[in-house]
Every structure is written in structure tokens, then in C-alpha cells.
Design an enzyme around this catalytic site. Structure first.
Site, PDB file in Angstrom:
ATOM      1  N   GLY A  70      24.997  25.106 -25.090  1.00 39.37           N
ATOM      2  CA  GLY A  70      24.260  24.494 -23.908  1.00 39.37           C
ATOM      3  C   GLY A  70      22.637  25.343 -23.568  1.00 39.37           C
ATOM      4  O   GLY A  70      22.546  26.016 -23.992  1.00 39.37           O
ATOM      5  N   GLY A 119      28.263  25.298 -27.255  1.00 42.21           N
ATOM      6  CA  GLY A 119      28.581  23.966 -26.935  1.00 42.21           C
ATOM      7  C   GLY A 119      28.529  23.262 -28.306  1.00 42.21           C
ATOM      8  O   GLY A 119      29.259  22.374 -28.201  1.00 42.21           O
ATOM      9  N   GLU A 142      29.017  33.989 -26.422  1.00 40.54           N
ATOM     10  CA  GLU A 142      28.527  34.338 -24.975  1.00 40.54           C
ATOM     11  C   GLU A 142      28.625  35.500 -24.557  1.00 40.54           C
ATOM     12  O   GLU A 142      28.153  35.805 -23.469  1.00 40.54           O
ATOM     13  CB  GLU A 142      29.694  33.293 -24.372  1.00 40.54           C
ATOM     14  CG  GLU A 142      29.453  31.923 -24.427  1.00 40.54           C
ATOM     15  CD  GLU A 142      30.104  31.138 -25.622  1.00 40.54           C
ATOM     16  OE1 GLU A 142      29.736  30.101 -26.024  1.00 40.54           O
ATOM     17  OE2 GLU A 142      30.775  32.106 -26.718  1.00 40.54           O
ATOM     18  N   ASP A 150      33.632  29.374 -23.933  1.00 40.87           N
ATOM     19  CA  ASP A 150      34.191  28.011 -23.214  1.00 40.87           C
ATOM     20  C   ASP A 150      33.901  26.885 -24.184  1.00 40.87           C
ATOM     21  O   ASP A 150      34.244  26.897 -25.463  1.00 40.87           O
ATOM     22  CB  ASP A 150      33.289  27.769 -21.811  1.00 40.87           C
ATOM     23  CG  ASP A 150      31.868  27.374 -22.203  1.00 40.87           C
ATOM     24  OD1 ASP A 150      31.513  27.812 -23.369  1.00 40.87           O
ATOM     25  OD2 ASP A 150      31.208  26.771 -21.337  1.00 40.87           O
TER      26      ASP A 150
END
Length: 353
Positions: A70, A119, A142, A150
Site C-alpha cells: 500500500g 498489499g 510491516e 494485514d
């Protein structure tokens, strides 16, 4: 080839029986923003009942990678400018897309060629047919920015052999193509030089067989994975109940690899590590991807709304690039008992599903 629609950052078109979605932001290794997520979602919605589209292909423009994740710089800007609701909107849209890919009624083929992280794992990792190459580099990094995995990454990590899920989640370490197949993040290994021919076959091959049979014509056996079977030192250390115990076990082993891993963990955000360990283990017991995504959503929005380490990690690594984050707290020893509890119990204002 029929051009059905195009935007600046996602190219949407059909080629024969193939619906093709190409991420077009190569200058940022195809990092995702909200508009890209919405464009991908709209195309998949449109093709769901389109009988001319039998297979969907996800790939990325440029030679650096499929998708680096992301757009965390934009995330940083939204939070510091006082608009965290925009960040929540992005995560809801992204996670809904991850679930859509996993549940899609037509086979989705993903080319995780080159860098595929964060992502990018959310797009490629939940596809029906996941292809890696000799250039593939997959990771959920992350924790390197004080955050937590995530996009359904915890669902995949929780199912990796041994304790490799905890190891990769906490360290942010990367996998090559062979590792990704061995750890359950990919299905087939196709040399990058053969991807164009595979695309052509998926689109135009006059054959009643499904896409898996077509991919098998191009599939090759990679070199053995260096991560699987899970190394004993990883399983011994990362089976511990807490991050503090993991570091202690690594230090006690005294080997070069274990010592280096302990030093790495001690430099990362303590809160992010604790929340991440909790998330992977919760996802391992989850009933499915959607439940894992809901657990991630709670934790991600807790960081966005309640904890400074995410903003500080992005600042240090990607904005100011001083590589000197000031974590709060600064060390694992300063964390309270069950420091992941608040993130685990956080209730977002708007539900995910």
C-alpha cells in the site's frame, strides 16, 4: 484485444477469454492507493457475470515487481493531517478486495513476479492460481515500520510450516519463489521469460482444460527452499509464548543466525512485535480469511487511532529516511503484561464487513 476501460494506475482489458488487470504505477513498484483498489474491485464486479471472461489475470507493469504494498506515505499524510477516517476507508476497501479475490467464482491467476510485499500479498496471495518466478521476492515487512501484517497476511503466515509464520511476521524477512511455494504463498514456478507465452495460452488456447492444466505446461521445479522444512533453530525460538521469550531463546542459542535475528528484533518497534505475534497466532485458529481480516482490521485501526509507532516508523523509514525511529516504548522490557490486548480488543467505529 478489447479495451474495456483504463485509468492512470490500473489497466483493465480483455484478451480472448482472459480478463486482465495490470497495476500501472511502476515508479512506485505499483504501490496501491484507494483509486487502484476501487478500479480492481469494479472490474472484478463487472466480470463476475460476464460469460466472455473465463479467467482473470493480475499482473504488474515494470520490471521491478508486481506490487510493493500500500501507499504508506499517503497513509502517513492522512494521519498527521488529521484525517484518519480516509485511512480507514482505504483499509476497508482493500480488505474487501482481498476477500473478493479469495472467494471469486472464476479462477484468478496472479503473477507475483519481482517484489510482492504487503498489499501485493493481499492481491496475489489469495488468488486461485499463484505464480512466482526466479525474480520473486515476497514479504510482509510491516514490523519494519512499527506496524503489523494485514491484507490477510496473518492467515497465510499462520499456516506456514513450523514456526516460519512467526519468524517471517516478526522479522519482516523475505521469501524467494521456492520459499513462497514451500510456505503456501504460491503454487507454481514459471521463469519470467515464459510469462508472456503463459498469458497468451491463458487467453487464446483452444483447450477445454482449466487454467491450472495450462499453467502446468510452463511450470518448472525451482531450487529447494532454504526455509522449508522449517529450520530447527527457528521452531525452537519462535514457539515461545512471548516476544521477550523468543529473543531470550535466540540469544541462548548463540549461533550466528540466531544472534543476528535477536539483534534485529531488539531494534524493531516493541509494540508492533507483540501485536504481530498475537495476530498471527489468532489467525492460525481462525475459521477463514474473513475472520483473519477482521482481526487485522481491529489492530490496524488501533495503530491508526491510538498508537504513535506507525506514524513514527513511516517517518523514519520512508519520509525523513533518517532510519532512527523513536519507538514508544523503546524496548520490550518496558512493555506491560499482554501488551497486545488493547489492539486485540479494539472496536472500530465502522465494521469491516
Amino acid at each position: 484485444m478489447t479495451e474495456t476501460s483504463a485509468s492512470d494506475r490500473v489497466l483493465v482489458r480483455t484478451e480472448g477469454a482472459l480478463g486482465r488487470l495490470t497495476l500501472q504505477r511502476p515508479e512506485a513498484i505499483n504501490a496501491l492507493d484507494l483509486g487502484m483498489v476501487q478500479a480492481l474491485t469494479a472490474a472484478l464486479d463487472a466480470w463476475r457475470t460476464d460469460t466472455d471472461v473465463q479467467i482473470v489475470l493480475l499482473d504488474g507493469a515494470g520490471d521491478r515487481g508486481f506490487c510493493a504494498g500500500g501507499d504508506v506515505r499517503a497513509l502517513h499524510a492522512q494521519i498527521v493531517s488529521g484525517h484518519p477516517e480516509s485511512t480507514a476507508e482505504f483499509f476497508r476497501a482493500e480488505y474487501a478486495l482481498n476477500a473478493m479475490i479469495a472467494e471469486y467464482p472464476k479462477p484468478i491467476v496472479a503473477f507475483a513476479d519481482g517484489i510482492t510485499m504487503g498489499g501485493g500479498i493481499g492481491l496475489a496471495g489469495h488468488a486461485a492460481i499463484r505464480i512466482v518466478t526466479e525474480r520473486s521476492k515476497l514479504a510482509m515487512p510491516e514490523t519494519r515500520i512499527g506496524f503489523t501484517p494485514d491484507v490477510g497476511g496473518t492467515w497465510l503466515l499462520g499456516r506456514a510450516p513450523g514456526r516460519l509464520g512467526e519468524y517471517l511476521a516478526l522479522t519482516g524477512g523475505s521469501m524467494n519463489g521456492a520459499d513462497a511455494i514451500a510456505l503456501g504463498f504460491a503454487d507454481y514456478y514459471v521463469p519470467s521469460a515464459n510469462l508472456d507465452a503463459l498469458r497468451e495460452a491463458l487467453a487464446f488456447r483452444a483447450d477445454p482444460t482449466g487454467p491450472s492444466e495450462i499453467v502446468l505446461l510452463f511450470d518448472e521445479t525451482p531450487e529447494p527452499s532454504e526455509l522449508s522444512p522449517s529450520p530447527e533453530w527457528i521452531d525452537e525460538a519462535f514457539s515461545a509464548d512471548t516476544v521477550v521469550e523468543i529473543v531470550e531463546r535466540l540469544q541462548a542459542q548463540g549461533t550466528t543466525d540466531a544472534t543476528a535475528t535477536a539483534e534485529l528484533l531488539e531494534g524493531l518497534a516493541p509494540t508492533g512485535l507483540v501485536v504481530t505475534l498475537d495476530a498471527v497466532r489468532e489467525a492460525r485458529a481462525a475459521s477463514g480469511l474473513r475472520e483473519a481480516l477482521e482481526g487485522e482490521y481491529r489492530r490496524v485501526l488501533w495503530f491508526v487511532h491510538e498508537h504513535p509507532d506507525l506514524v513514527e516508523g513511516i517517518r523514519a523509514q520512508l519520509v525523513d529516511k533518517d532510519r532512527n525511529p523513536k519507538w514508544q516504548p523503546a524496548s520490550l522490557a518496558e512493555l506491560g503484561t499482554d501488551a497486545g490486548a488493547d489492539a486485540r480488543a479494539y472496536v472500530p467505529v465502522t465494521p469491516l464487513f
